[in-house]
Write an enzyme that holds these catalytic residues in place. Sequence first.
Site, PDB file in Angstrom:
ATOM      1  N   ASP A  52      49.859  36.454  47.793  1.00  0.00           N
ATOM      2  CA  ASP A  52      49.235  37.686  47.837  1.00  0.00           C
ATOM      3  C   ASP A  52      49.834  39.074  47.700  1.00  0.00           C
ATOM      4  OD1 ASP A  52      46.224  38.496  48.540  1.00  0.00           O
ATOM      5  OD2 ASP A  52      46.997  39.551  50.287  1.00  0.00           O
ATOM      6  N   GLU A 111      35.829  35.228  41.610  1.00  0.00           N
ATOM      7  CA  GLU A 111      35.316  34.650  40.469  1.00  0.00           C
ATOM      8  C   GLU A 111      34.825  33.231  40.671  1.00  0.00           C
ATOM      9  OE1 GLU A 111      39.925  34.516  40.050  1.00  0.00           O
ATOM     10  OE2 GLU A 111      38.169  35.926  40.967  1.00  0.00           O
ATOM     11  N   HIS A 115      33.831  41.803  34.986  1.00  0.00           N
ATOM     12  CA  HIS A 115      35.376  41.266  35.344  1.00  0.00           C
ATOM     13  C   HIS A 115      35.148  39.965  35.797  1.00  0.00           C
ATOM     14  CE1 HIS A 115      39.512  41.722  36.665  1.00  0.00           C
ATOM     15  NE2 HIS A 115      39.255  41.098  37.675  1.00  0.00           N
ATOM     16  N   GLU A 116      34.071  39.423  36.941  1.00  0.00           N
ATOM     17  CA  GLU A 116      34.283  38.239  37.384  1.00  0.00           C
ATOM     18  C   GLU A 116      33.677  37.284  36.108  1.00  0.00           C
ATOM     19  OE1 GLU A 116      35.983  38.170  39.938  1.00  0.00           O
ATOM     20  OE2 GLU A 116      35.856  40.323  40.583  1.00  0.00           O
ATOM     21  N   GLU A 143      44.701  37.781  35.732  1.00  0.00           N
ATOM     22  CA  GLU A 143      43.948  38.811  35.897  1.00  0.00           C
ATOM     23  C   GLU A 143      44.243  40.057  34.488  1.00  0.00           C
ATOM     24  OE1 GLU A 143      41.998  39.698  37.826  1.00  0.00           O
ATOM     25  OE2 GLU A 143      42.429  38.114  39.323  1.00  0.00           O
ATOM     26  N   HIS A 168      36.347  36.034  34.283  1.00  0.00           N
ATOM     27  CA  HIS A 168      37.121  35.096  34.656  1.00  0.00           C
ATOM     28  C   HIS A 168      36.671  33.608  34.462  1.00  0.00           C
ATOM     29  CE1 HIS A 168      40.471  36.717  37.044  1.00  0.00           C
ATOM     30  NE2 HIS A 168      39.641  37.509  37.890  1.00  0.00           N
ATOM     31  N   TYR A 212      47.099  43.168  36.944  1.00  0.00           N
ATOM     32  CA  TYR A 212      45.831  43.460  36.484  1.00  0.00           C
ATOM     33  C   TYR A 212      46.174  44.609  35.183  1.00  0.00           C
ATOM     34  CZ  TYR A 212      43.269  41.374  40.344  1.00  0.00           C
ATOM     35  OH  TYR A 212      42.987  40.848  41.493  1.00  0.00           O
TER      36      TYR A 212
END
Length: 623
Positions: free
Chosen positions: A391, A287, A311-312, A334, A315, A399
């Site tokens: 990560d 994003e 979705h992006e 998220e 953001h 999410y």
Amino acid sequence: MKTPKAIFYLVLLIMTSCAQTKEEQIVVYSYVEEPHSYAKPNNAFIKHLKLDITVDFETEIISGKATYDIENNNSTQIILDSKYLEIESVTANGKETDFSLGVNDKQLGQPLTITIEKNTKQIEITYKTTKDTEALQWLKPQQTADKTNPFLFTQGQAILTRTWIPIQDSPQIRISYEANVQVPKGLMAVMSAENPKEKNESGLYHFQMEQAIPAYLIALAVGDFEYKAISERTGVYAEKSMLNKVQEEFSDMEKMVSAAEDLYGPYAWEQFDVIVLPPSFPFGGMENPRLTFATPTVIAGDKSLTSLVAHELAHSWSGNLVTNATWNDFWLNEGFTVYFEMRIMEALYGKERADMLALMSRQDLDDELENLKETPNDTKLKLDLKGKNPDDGMNSIAYDKGYLFLRTLEEAVGREKFDAFLKQYFKEHAFSSMTTEKFVTYLNTNLLEKNKVTFNTEEWINQPGVPKNQAVISSDKFKNVELTLQDFILTGKIDKETTKDWTSQEWVHFIRNFPKTMTADQMKDLDTALNLTNSTNSYIQMVWYEQALNHDYHGKNIDSKIEDFLISVGRRWYVETIFKAFKRNNRMEEALKIYEKSRPNYHSVTAKTIDDLLGFEPTKEVE
């Protein structure tokens, strides 16, 4: 009542305070402790960055200078994050100054400590990247769509920006930036900033990002691509051979922006463009403000996978506008974005399409809960990632559990009140960071207490698993898909007329729900009838290939297709799913042979995940 003596000391304190110079006064900032950055922003932090860099494809190095405007809170040093960078020199207020690089940490890199004075307002670092830089992927021409020129892209999330720019790499530290980027003539450069729409002859491009953003959103791509507008404020970049189909696939982008604004307020970034990168890009999308980076795997030819664009875009509010303060609060980025994505998809394509996507999200969450059953604390929304790579927290919990929490909240208070709350939330906290605790306080004050609603927020956020009070999601279309699958299992036959108008979501639901008792012969019958092995839809390919491995469906065609897919696609979710299936079904020897071929095409983000999964230790030749 104050005594005369107390008053005397109070006056003395005030006089002493007034006698201090502005530089000597210590300001109380509210940056929180950050386990994934060496920066101490309450002492000194960067406010603006100017990059002057050269991109060299022959040496695969970025080199140049980074100049920072800083806020110095009476400190004699400022600390930045650096990993795999060669720091050549540093100046403070134009004069050379001392600096040191601390002990290297495998995850965090090194603290870059720079000596400053109390009146220092600017520092400048001359540096270059190295062969170990993780954020950059340098691609040969044959790894691109047009196969004529090299390509470079960056991936900064979560803590990789420090591997191509010395930076205070914490999501709570927001900076504006500008850049001068020299690239080879004939190529174009674009960034998460104001961008060119066509190549220039010099190869020197200037960029400006006036809004303050966290470091992980600073992004760069360099290659032989072109731009095509969709509306005055939306458009796409892609290599020439893909440009028209990318524009067609994403032709609803302006409608998406308008739908999002109707829900939660004005779009704050002026331009919303998407660049489709080569297939090695490790994520579905990233994003980066003003310029989303996207995988070519979403180009299905029927707009069936464009929820990724929604979705992006979402953001732009949740993540870019209001940002998780630390990666322990990642669900605030998220979970909100998945919720917002579903609302955009419902506004554009109807409730049934949105419900199918939401039900798939719920199924993904069930799979993740099963995967993490031995480490239940990892299923909390509020994470504890100290000592870990952030990560590791970027999974379905943030999410899909985050989404389910918000959807359950919406049902508890009503959509109208929930929408008003979210619109107010984004407006009041624009261009700031948010901790989980701060959000809970805001939620209680502005939604739950205001509407006299009791809700188990603490359980949802700080306890493992999913509470019993959860939104129930259903889809009539998915129920029909399940009936079609049941009929096939009973009769061995499937009517192609039944499936001819299925969306990607219906196909995926059909394939993902094969029973464990399904035989290789039944798989072959389905393949003969529906030609699933030769599907050109990447999502369908991924789930079908996984099931082929799960049900021991072999054959020259299917085996070669799986290998080709893993070599040509670098999207981490897809390749990890398939390699997990190899491992689960005791086919590690095949997996490792394929991985030795495919690994050079993967970004470091994907390669690290698969290295860990397969226990693969790369040699220098493989690297």
